[in-house]
Design an enzyme around this catalytic site. Structure first.
Site, mmCIF file in Angstrom:
data_model
loop_
_atom_site.group_PDB
_atom_site.id
_atom_site.type_symbol
_atom_site.label_atom_id
_atom_site.label_comp_id
_atom_site.label_asym_id
_atom_site.label_seq_id
_atom_site.Cartn_x
_atom_site.Cartn_y
_atom_site.Cartn_z
ATOM 1 N N GLU A 144 0.814 -1.223 0.000
ATOM 2 C CA GLU A 144 0.000 0.000 0.000
ATOM 3 C C GLU A 144 0.847 1.273 0.000
ATOM 4 O OE1 GLU A 144 -2.668 -0.506 3.342
ATOM 5 O OE2 GLU A 144 -4.152 -1.471 2.070
ATOM 6 N N GLU A 188 -7.065 -7.398 -1.056
ATOM 7 C CA GLU A 188 -7.774 -7.224 0.213
ATOM 8 C C GLU A 188 -9.226 -6.836 -0.043
ATOM 9 O OE1 GLU A 188 -5.973 -4.695 3.118
ATOM 10 O OE2 GLU A 188 -3.998 -5.644 2.952
#
Length: 816
Positions: free
Chosen positions: A182, A251
């Protein structure tokens, strides 16, 4: 010599044949992951090995496989594995190799997200605090010191899994690896150094020659051959940055994490299923649930700032490993239908028709095989959609799957899986009154008298770079002289998270940062005496920052904030006085929680509602195999240990604030963690704490030790087991309704059964104006005394209900 060469060639042939049989080749194109030459749909779920125990792993993985998973995904947690530089921990619930082998034993693939930055609501995002010891160190940027340490640890992990033959190319389960995590979300402020860092990370990953693809999530500029992937509640609109990269969702947030100051978040099963179906409707082929099992933040070093010890995450498997129904079952049903459609989805020609009003019809065609999706993204209006001459009812915010473009096999809003209502049962052997407590105070005298300390400084130091997270606690101690006894205002500025203030051996106040603000000013009127006065400040953290640009620079502790005594218009600034420091508590240093020394525990005059007290008791393990919890109601804040194993931080005195609507949940519309579907508003942030069965000894006393920091009473503590209390389900005419109790249990009674007009939901069903008079008896005869039962929903089975045109269904609730 010719014989030797022949034998050598024969050995090479045998090795090659062995690899053909055992090894897995993993590649990809723009459509899907390719495993041994075949495009595949991969459905994965996150299970973090440190948030459970080795004894729990096989059962968690088995339930994932039974739920339709192909793979188990996990981060690798650097600070757990290397708590001190070059001192490694791969034991117990940090035994990464054992965890991956358990995945392999179950016949599943593994996705290993090395990072080694994890985020994960994990302390410091998984990066070790000892990195801060080195001058000039900057995290996650083009900083040579950081890159060197990151490379050393990442290579260590790759070497370990290679040595154990765990990569797919070696016959192991690992089909994907991840570098970084991320970073694209936060890289802007790093400028060119951030761009250089991500290029370095990609090149470094490739240099390790692992033989399987590498991914970078949330990294739109991920260099090739990295596959950039998506994280979020919805990823159907995501497009990879390269046409040769498949659409991967790393995710899919099945719920949300819980903080001390917030109520319990929930994401409806219908919405999770909607998001998954939309992803596969739009050419997605690999997705991972975050989390599939959330687990528990055991120990002091896990859990980010203000994150509760429970990391349940509203996942398909709850914190203790129980099936969360209907979420687990509803997704299992979806996975089965997607697998039925697999060939068409990964090889078929794709066409999509937008019919307006939120309706999309998508068709995959492979030779004579077809597969269709009908989605309705309107958040309020149901729709009836015509497809190939047939009409299909598609509720608002739902997707219908038709594996042959004719027969509706699944709709994301039509939940057929049963609902489980969980119950906590009191361990009758250990009622609160039966527990015998002893205690001892935390020795504060050495700290508050300002006589014993580790080092001095003429400034107020930042806590993390002073303790390097070896403890939650740091003492700041100084003294000052006053010519007269008088009342002054004491002001202490701090970046939190918790502060205790002692003046002349007496606790004069405490304060914590509300709502995770991490910055506040403590102010109290205090009476100073003539002559020397001793001031001792105890700063406590509740987990460290885990996310954001330059997040390691966020301070903790008093950190240069002013410490002042105010007398009207006159101010005495103590900030640059000589400050004495000590890291941690005496009880921590002497390991009171292990109870292996003949410490003197006091068995009379039990103090309650006093801070800085250690409590001890013994108890018998609850019988059976159901998960065990301890009800901490009545305690304040601290940490708990069972037989030396940390259960994590507890804080039941912290009542959460009402965040979002409580008791009202509508699956329709985009889910938001801060405004949708919460329960428990105004209640203790966390009251029950998991005690894994492997922490307990059967047939002999178990020791519970508490460090009560804030002040509370242990007299109401209870040990309980968590099990399925009731099960219920609904089904429409022509369907079968199936109910089951956990393995080894049986249905003891039918609480509600009606075939007709039924209102309400599980736990609160209500009969309408019409129903069959026979349904209750039919259901009771079919189900009571059995572990599971199945009822055909028809008037032939259940009797006529005379409901006419009124919509009707069968609804059952039963006690296990």
């Amino acid at each position: 010599m010719e014989t030797v060469n022949r034998n050598f060639l024969l050995l090479l042939v045998l090795i090659s044949l062995s690899c053909i049989v055992q090894c897995t080749h993993v590649s990809h194109d723009g459509r899907a992951l390719i495993i041994n030459g075949e495009r595949r749909i991969i459905i994965s779920g996150s299970i973090h090995y440190p948030r459970s125990t080795p004894e729990m792993w096989p059962d968690l993985i088995r339930k994932g496989k039974e739920g339709g998973l192909d793979a188990i995904e996990t981060y690798v947690f650097w600070n757990g594995h290397e708590p001190l530089r070059r001192e490694y921990n791969f034991e117990g619930n940090y035994d990464l190799i054992r965890f991956i082998k358990e995945i392999q034993n179950a016949g599943l693939y593994s996705i290993l997200r090395i990072g080694p930055y994890a985020c994960a609501e994990w302390n410091y995002g998984g990066l070790p605090a000892w990195l801060r010891k080195y001058p000039g160190m900057q995290f996650r940027t083009n900083n040579q010191q950081f890159k060197d340490e990151m490379a050393t640890f990442t290579k260590l992990i790759v070497d370990m899994i290679t040595k154990e033959n765990l990569l797919a190319t070696q016959g192991g389960p690992i089909i994907l690896l991840q570098i970084e995590n991320e970073y694209g979300n936060v890289m802007g402020p790093y400028g060119d150094a951030g761009k250089e860092y991500i290029k370095w990370a990609a090149n470094f990953a490739v240099s390790l020659k692992a033989g399987v693809p590498w991914i970078m999530c949330q990294q739109d500029d991920a260099p090739q051959p990295m596959i950039n992937t998506c994280n979020g509640f919805y990823c159907h609109e995501f497009t990879p940055n390269n046409p040769n990269s498949p659409k991967i969702w790393t995710e899919n947030w099945t719920g949300w994490f819980k903080a001390w100051d917030k109520a319990d978040p929930h994401r409806p099963a219908e919405d999770v299923a909607y998001a998954v179906a939309r992803f596969f409707q739009r050419n997605g082929t690999t997705q991972n649930y975050y989390m599939y099992h959330g687990g528990t933040n055991f120990g002091r070093t896990t859990g980010g700032p203000y994150i509760t010890t429970s990391y349940d995450y509203d996942a398909p498997l709850d914190e203790y490993g129980n099936l969360r129904q209907p979420k687990w079952g509803h997704l299992k049903d979806l996975h089965a239908v997607l697998k039925e459609m697999e060939k068409a989805l990964v090889y078929g020609d794709y066409s999509n028709e937008d019919r307006g009003n939120g309706i999309e019809v998508t068709k995959y065609k492979l030779n004579t095989t077809t597969a269709c999706f009908i989605s309705n993204k309107d958040t309020a209006k149901d729709a009836t959609v015509d497809l190939n001459g047939s009409k299909y009812f598609v509720p608002a915010w739902s997707v219908t799957l038709l594996p042959d473009c004719k027969t509706e096999a699944y709709n994301t809003a039509k939940v057929k899986a049963q609902t489980n209502i969980m119950a906590k049962k009191v361990n009758t052997v250990e009622e609160p009154s039966a527990l015998r407590w002893s205690w001892r105070p935390e020795p504060l005298k050495k700290q508050v008298e300002d006589k014993h300390f580790s080092f001095q400084s003429n400034q107020l130091l930042e806590q993390i770079t002073t303790t390097f997270d070896e403890s939650d606690y740091l003492w700041y101690m100084t003294s000052f002289h006053q010519p007269h006894k008088k009342q002054l205002k004491l002001s202490v500025g701090t970046t939190g998270h918790v502060l205790y203030v002692f003046l002349n051996k007496r606790l004069v106040g405490k304060q914590y940062a509300p709502n995770g603000g991490f910055e506040f000013t403590f102010e109290r009127n205090v009476t100073v005496r003539h002559g020397k006065n001793n001031l001792a400040l105890l700063s406590a953290t509740v987990g460290l920052k885990n996310y954001g640009s330059f997040y390691e620079q966020m301070p903790a502790g008093i950190a240069g904030k002013p410490v002042k005594l105010i007398d009207g218009n006159n101010t005495i600034d103590l900030s640059n006085s000589t400050w004495n420091y000590k890291v941690g508590l005496v009880g921590e240093k002497k390991k009171f929680h292990l109870d292996f020394r003949p410490f003197k525990w006091i068995s009379f005059m039990l103090p309650v509602n006093r801070p800085f007290i250690w409590y001890k008791t013994t108890f018998q393990a609850p019988s059976g195999t159901d998960p065990v919890v301890i009800d901490m109601f009545g305690l304040g804040k601290g940490e708990a240990w069972v037989n030396g194993n940390s259960l994590g931080r507890y804080w039941p005195s912290y009542n959460n604030t009402a965040q979002g609507p409580c008791g009202n949940c509508d699956y329709r519309g985009k889910f938001s963690e801060d405004k949708t579907c919460r329960t428990g508003c105004g209640e203790p942030a966390q009251r029950w704490y998991h005690i894994p069965r492997s922490f307990l000894k059967s047939g002999e006393p178990n020791t519970l030790i508490l460090f009560e920091e804030e002040g509370g009473s242990p007299r109401r503590i209870q040990f309980q087991t968590v099990t399925v209390g009731s099960v219920c389900a609904t089904a429409e005419k022509g369907q079968n309704l199936t109910l089951s109790c956990p393995e080894g249990g049986s249905i003891s009674k039918i609480d509600f059964a009606s075939y007709g007009e039924v209102h309400g939901k599980c736990g609160a069903f209500q009969k309408g104006s019409c129903e069959s008079q026979d349904a209750f008896n039919v259901v009771s005869q079919a189900c009571v005394g059995k572990e599971s039962c199945s009822i055909s929903v028809s008037k032939e089975t259940l009797g006529a209900n005379n409901c006419g045109d009124i919509p009707f269904k069968l609804a059952i609730q039963a006690t296990c």
